[in-house]
Design a protein around this motif. Structure first.
Motif, PDB file in Angstrom:
ATOM      1  N   ALA A  33       0.830  -1.209   0.000  1.00 60.29           N
ATOM      2  CA  ALA A  33       0.000   0.000   0.000  1.00 60.29           C
ATOM      3  C   ALA A  33       0.865   1.260   0.000  1.00 60.29           C
ATOM      4  CB  ALA A  33      -0.929  -0.001   1.210  1.00 60.29           C
ATOM      5  N   GLY A  34       2.107   1.139   0.471  1.00 62.93           N
ATOM      6  CA  GLY A  34       3.056   2.259   0.432  1.00 62.93           C
ATOM      7  C   GLY A  34       2.597   3.498   1.181  1.00 62.93           C
ATOM      8  N   LEU A  35       1.976   3.331   2.346  1.00 61.12           N
ATOM      9  CA  LEU A  35       1.396   4.473   3.055  1.00 61.12           C
ATOM     10  C   LEU A  35       2.424   5.309   3.822  1.00 61.12           C
ATOM     11  CD1 LEU A  35      -1.922   2.968   4.436  1.00 61.12           C
ATOM     12  CD2 LEU A  35      -1.534   4.243   2.329  1.00 61.12           C
ATOM     13  N   LYS A  36       3.514   4.688   4.260  1.00 60.59           N
ATOM     14  CA  LYS A  36       4.528   5.398   5.051  1.00 60.59           C
ATOM     15  C   LYS A  36       3.883   6.194   6.192  1.00 60.59           C
ATOM     16  CE  LYS A  36       7.825   5.738   1.250  1.00 60.59           C
ATOM     17  NZ  LYS A  36       8.669   6.638   0.409  1.00 60.59           N
ATOM     18  N   LEU A  37       3.197   5.451   7.043  1.00 59.88           N
ATOM     19  CA  LEU A  37       2.398   6.077   8.102  1.00 59.88           C
ATOM     20  C   LEU A  37       3.245   6.895   9.072  1.00 59.88           C
ATOM     21  CD1 LEU A  37       0.104   3.020   8.846  1.00 59.88           C
ATOM     22  CD2 LEU A  37      -0.500   5.086   7.567  1.00 59.88           C
ATOM     23  N   SER A  38       4.473   6.486   9.325  1.00 59.84           N
ATOM     24  CA  SER A  38       5.309   7.180  10.300  1.00 59.84           C
ATOM     25  C   SER A  38       5.736   8.562   9.817  1.00 59.84           C
ATOM     26  CB  SER A  38       6.548   6.346  10.637  1.00 59.84           C
ATOM     27  OG  SER A  38       7.314   6.108   9.472  1.00 59.84           O
ATOM     28  N   GLU A  39       5.603   8.816   8.522  1.00 60.82           N
ATOM     29  CA  GLU A  39       5.927  10.137   8.001  1.00 60.82           C
ATOM     30  C   GLU A  39       4.747  11.102   8.133  1.00 60.82           C
ATOM     31  OE1 GLU A  39       7.360   9.877   4.039  1.00 60.82           O
ATOM     32  OE2 GLU A  39       9.010   8.504   4.530  1.00 60.82           O
ATOM     33  N   LYS A  40       3.562  10.555   8.416  1.00 61.34           N
ATOM     34  CA  LYS A  40       2.355  11.379   8.475  1.00 61.34           C
ATOM     35  C   LYS A  40       1.807  11.527   9.887  1.00 61.34           C
ATOM     36  CE  LYS A  40       1.155   9.818   3.832  1.00 61.34           C
ATOM     37  NZ  LYS A  40       0.194   9.070   3.006  1.00 61.34           N
ATOM     38  N   PHE A  41       2.031  10.510  10.728  1.00 61.20           N
ATOM     39  CA  PHE A  41       1.466  10.521  12.070  1.00 61.20           C
ATOM     40  C   PHE A  41       2.565  10.287  13.099  1.00 61.20           C
ATOM     41  CE2 PHE A  41      -1.806   8.860   9.167  1.00 61.20           C
ATOM     42  CZ  PHE A  41      -2.807   9.799   9.361  1.00 61.20           C
ATOM     43  N   LYS A  42       2.249  10.591  14.344  1.00 56.72           N
ATOM     44  CA  LYS A  42       3.187  10.393  15.445  1.00 56.72           C
ATOM     45  C   LYS A  42       2.424   9.924  16.665  1.00 56.72           C
ATOM     46  CE  LYS A  42       2.933  15.203  17.034  1.00 56.72           C
ATOM     47  NZ  LYS A  42       1.770  15.527  16.206  1.00 56.72           N
ATOM     48  N   ALA A  43       3.149   9.361  17.617  1.00 58.89           N
ATOM     49  CA  ALA A  43       2.517   8.960  18.872  1.00 58.89           C
ATOM     50  C   ALA A  43       1.922  10.184  19.547  1.00 58.89           C
ATOM     51  CB  ALA A  43       3.536   8.291  19.788  1.00 58.89           C
ATOM     52  N   GLY A  44       0.714  10.036  20.057  1.00 60.76           N
ATOM     53  CA  GLY A  44       0.012  11.146  20.688  1.00 60.76           C
ATOM     54  C   GLY A  44      -0.991  11.824  19.790  1.00 60.76           C
ATOM     55  N   ASP A  45      -0.998  11.500  18.491  1.00 61.88           N
ATOM     56  CA  ASP A  45      -1.988  12.078  17.585  1.00 61.88           C
ATOM     57  C   ASP A  45      -3.360  11.483  17.841  1.00 61.88           C
ATOM     58  OD1 ASP A  45      -0.205  13.708  16.339  1.00 61.88           O
ATOM     59  OD2 ASP A  45      -0.058  12.552  14.474  1.00 61.88           O
ATOM     60  N   ALA A  46      -4.363  12.340  17.858  1.00 60.14           N
ATOM     61  CA  ALA A  46      -5.754  11.874  17.903  1.00 60.14           C
ATOM     62  C   ALA A  46      -6.265  11.832  16.472  1.00 60.14           C
ATOM     63  CB  ALA A  46      -6.610  12.815  18.738  1.00 60.14           C
ATOM     64  N   VAL A  47      -6.667  10.652  16.027  1.00 61.54           N
ATOM     65  CA  VAL A  47      -7.079  10.474  14.637  1.00 61.54           C
ATOM     66  C   VAL A  47      -8.462   9.827  14.563  1.00 61.54           C
ATOM     67  CG1 VAL A  47      -4.716  10.290  13.787  1.00 61.54           C
ATOM     68  CG2 VAL A  47      -5.947   8.211  14.477  1.00 61.54           C
ATOM     69  N   GLN A  66      -0.669   5.225  19.903  1.00 61.63           N
ATOM     70  CA  GLN A  66       0.356   4.888  20.893  1.00 61.63           C
ATOM     71  C   GLN A  66       1.724   4.701  20.243  1.00 61.63           C
ATOM     72  OE1 GLN A  66      -0.681   4.566  24.364  1.00 61.63           O
ATOM     73  NE2 GLN A  66      -2.399   5.584  23.350  1.00 61.63           N
ATOM     74  N   GLU A  67       1.740   4.020  19.112  1.00 61.39           N
ATOM     75  CA  GLU A  67       2.985   3.807  18.354  1.00 61.39           C
ATOM     76  C   GLU A  67       2.632   3.804  16.871  1.00 61.39           C
ATOM     77  OE1 GLU A  67       5.189   0.338  19.434  1.00 61.39           O
ATOM     78  OE2 GLU A  67       4.810   0.581  21.576  1.00 61.39           O
ATOM     79  N   VAL A  68       3.624   4.120  16.036  1.00 62.80           N
ATOM     80  CA  VAL A  68       3.386   4.115  14.598  1.00 62.80           C
ATOM     81  C   VAL A  68       4.679   3.748  13.874  1.00 62.80           C
ATOM     82  CG1 VAL A  68       3.834   6.608  14.428  1.00 62.80           C
ATOM     83  CG2 VAL A  68       2.508   5.460  12.642  1.00 62.80           C
ATOM     84  N   SER A  69       4.541   2.906  12.855  1.00 64.01           N
ATOM     85  CA  SER A  69       5.645   2.572  11.955  1.00 64.01           C
ATOM     86  C   SER A  69       5.154   2.807  10.531  1.00 64.01           C
ATOM     87  CB  SER A  69       6.082   1.123  12.160  1.00 64.01           C
ATOM     88  OG  SER A  69       5.034   0.241  11.808  1.00 64.01           O
TER      89      SER A  69
END
Length: 534
Positions: free
Chosen positions: A153-167, A184-187
């Motif tokens: 899917a190539g989303l690269k979630l860690s480049e867009k979100f961080k721990a502590g974000d409310a989504v 809580q965590e994102v990769s």
């Protein structure tokens, strides 16, 4: 019948002006006040003197074509010019801005609205306050607390979100999903949330499930804000689209929907008053949110104890959101009535000296002592200055400012006429400064005709400067009575051709530096005309 000749006092009366008190266009003014002026200031009060010199501020930025906004962060200038962003002289091309962009600083970031972008002053990183990721027709690995996407899917979630974000997570598939949670965590491919966030998705007894979805979206959003400020490590803003006041998560301008029943929470409050929001300001004890006829005041230190009070008053005029400046615990701003001063109670008008003149589109700044406000009157610019300590107004010139900021002990402004940034009171020489002062008219509050015979003026004229003195009798055209060049400190006697009049005015016009210390006028009163019958 014969008329006895008009008689006058043998000994003249004198009126002295020892204090030159500033600008006043009301119908009745005091001695020493001026009905009109140009390039004067209160710096040498009680003497009449010119404003301090201005000079071009060297930004070190070549081709600064059209600067529209400037703020200071970490003692460095942040400038928007022709839609481009510069910080400490360096341009950051990844930020596409506009002439209407507002900048506001919070901790290590400068944020931009309405674009909802940010710049990190420590790392140089730029990005969006919003974040979104999504995919269609994918199979997710779901646990009670995490979502894992296929690497394809190539989303690269860690480049867009961080721990502590409310989504917010929404998905359409065999099991529809619509939840909000804090990361809580994102990769790159996996996001982890609190335990049991997705317990209703997994089958009974399973801790992990592969779930096919037609589409899934994960997002973090920032509201559409018309005016924004920073207060107590939060960004605060108002939105005309839904008549709401918003605040971001404590210390984090990328999170506006963080609600965890803690002191870190975001905040919002819909309001019921009519009208558009016109601006906002951070007072020392509370926040101020303006409409033209209302001030909404928010008190408190955290979302759980925020309280709102609303006052109906002369509030901030539409189009003058940049007129707000705070001096000595007083908020100054432009209302439809004029310039107001707010010190925690009812706003007070401080510009009644302007008479019937009406100004619009105010832009203001302060050096901590004076309130400098650039306004338009009948479409023409004027730069007016209020000395807060002396409570006097002066008119400097016709400079039109787009924005002000205070930097390294100097008040700077962007000049609309030549797109340069200037220092107020720069200390640099400014040659051939032109100025004038119109005093009077003087009528001594006496109804009888009077004869004015002399003007006495004590002054100091710098070498190379000149001064012209004119008088106007009973509102007739100005008559030049004296031209003076390069005089030292001295008392000057200015003769006036004696004539009867009700009132008379004085105009002083100069080029270069001059200080007027006193002005004395002499007159004699008539005893009237007697009808002598023979």
């Amino acid at each position: 019948m014969k008329l006895a000749p008009l008689a006058y006092q043998l000994n003249p009366s004198q009126e002295r002006i020892l204090e030159f008190k500033g600008y006043n266009k009301k119908s009745v003014i005091e001695d020493g006040e001026m009905r009109d002026m140009y390039n004067l200031s209160s710096d040498e009060y009680p003497c009449l003197s010119q404003r301090k010199s201005r000079g071009i501020y060297e930004t070190g930025i070549p081709n600064l074509t059209k600067p529209t906004a400037v703020i200071v962060k970490n003692k460095k200038l942040a400038i928007i010019s022709n839609g481009k962003f510069y910080y400490n002289g360096t341009m950051y091309p990844s930020l596409a801005l506009s002439d209407k962009t507002q900048m506001v600083a919070i901790n290590t970031r400068i944020c931009f609205f309405p674009e909802k972008l940010f710049f990190n002053t420590q790392t140089g990183e730029t990005g969006s306050l919003n974040a979104a990721a999504g995919a269609e027709n994918v199979t997710l690995t779901v646990t009670t607390s995490s979502l894992t996407f296929p690497s394809s899917a190539g989303l690269k979630l860690s480049e867009k979100f961080k721990a502590g974000d409310a989504v917010k997570i929404s998905a359409v598939g065999k099991s529809d999903l619509n939840v909000s949670a804090v990361i809580q965590e994102v990769s790159d491919n996996t996001i982890t949330f609190p335990d049991e966030t997705f317990i209703f998705v997994t089958a009974d007894g399973n801790t992990e499930e592969n779930v096919a979805v037609q589409r899934i979206a994960i997002g973090r959003s920032c509201p559409d804000l018309d005016y924004v400020m920073e207060s107590n490590n939060r960004l605060w803003g108002v939105s005309n689209s839904d008549n709401t006041i918003y605040a971001c998560k404590l210390g984090d301008p990328t999170n506006w929907t963080y609600y965890q029943n803690s002191s870190l929470d975001s905040y919002y409050a819909e309001q019921g008053t009519d009208g558009e929001w016109t601006g906002c300001a951070a007072y020392s004890t509370h926040m101020l949110f303006f409409k033209e006829d209302y001030i909404h005041k928010i008190y408190g230190s955290k979302p759980s104890n925020y309280q709102i009070e609303t006052a109906q008053c002369h509030a901030l005029e539409k189009g003058s959101n940049k007129s707000i400046a705070i001096i000595n615990e007083t908020v100054f701003y432009k209302s439809r009535l004029g310039i107001m001063a707010y010190a925690g109670g009812v706003p007070v008008l401080v510009s009644d000296n302007f008479g019937t003149d009406r100004y619009v589109d105010a832009v203001a700044g302060t050096d901590g002592i004076k309130y400098f406000v650039s306004v338009l009157r009948d479409g023409k610019p004027e730069l007016l200055v209020y000395d807060v300590e002396k409570m006097m107004w002066h008119k400097e010139d016709d400079a039109r400012a787009r924005d002000f900021c205070y930097h390294n002990g100097k008040l700077l402004y962007i000049d609309e006429s030549d797109n340069l940034i200037y220092e107020i009171s720069s200390g640099k020489p400014e040659e051939d400064i032109e100025w004038f002062a119109e005093l009077g008219p003087f009528d001594e509050f006496i109804e009888d005709k009077k004869v004015y015979s002399k003007l006495k003026m004590r002054m100091k004229l710098e070498v190379g400067s000149s001064l012209t003195v004119s008088i106007s009798i009973d509102d007739n055209p100005w008559e030049v009575i004296e031209n003076i060049h390069s005089e030292d400190d001295r008392a000057l006697l200015l003769p006036i051709v004696p004539r009867r009049c009700n009132r008379f005015a004085v105009k002083l016009e100069g080029i270069g530096r001059c200080r007027i210390e006193s002005l004395v006028r002499e007159y004699r009163l008539g005893t009237g005309v007697k009808d002598v019958r023979l």
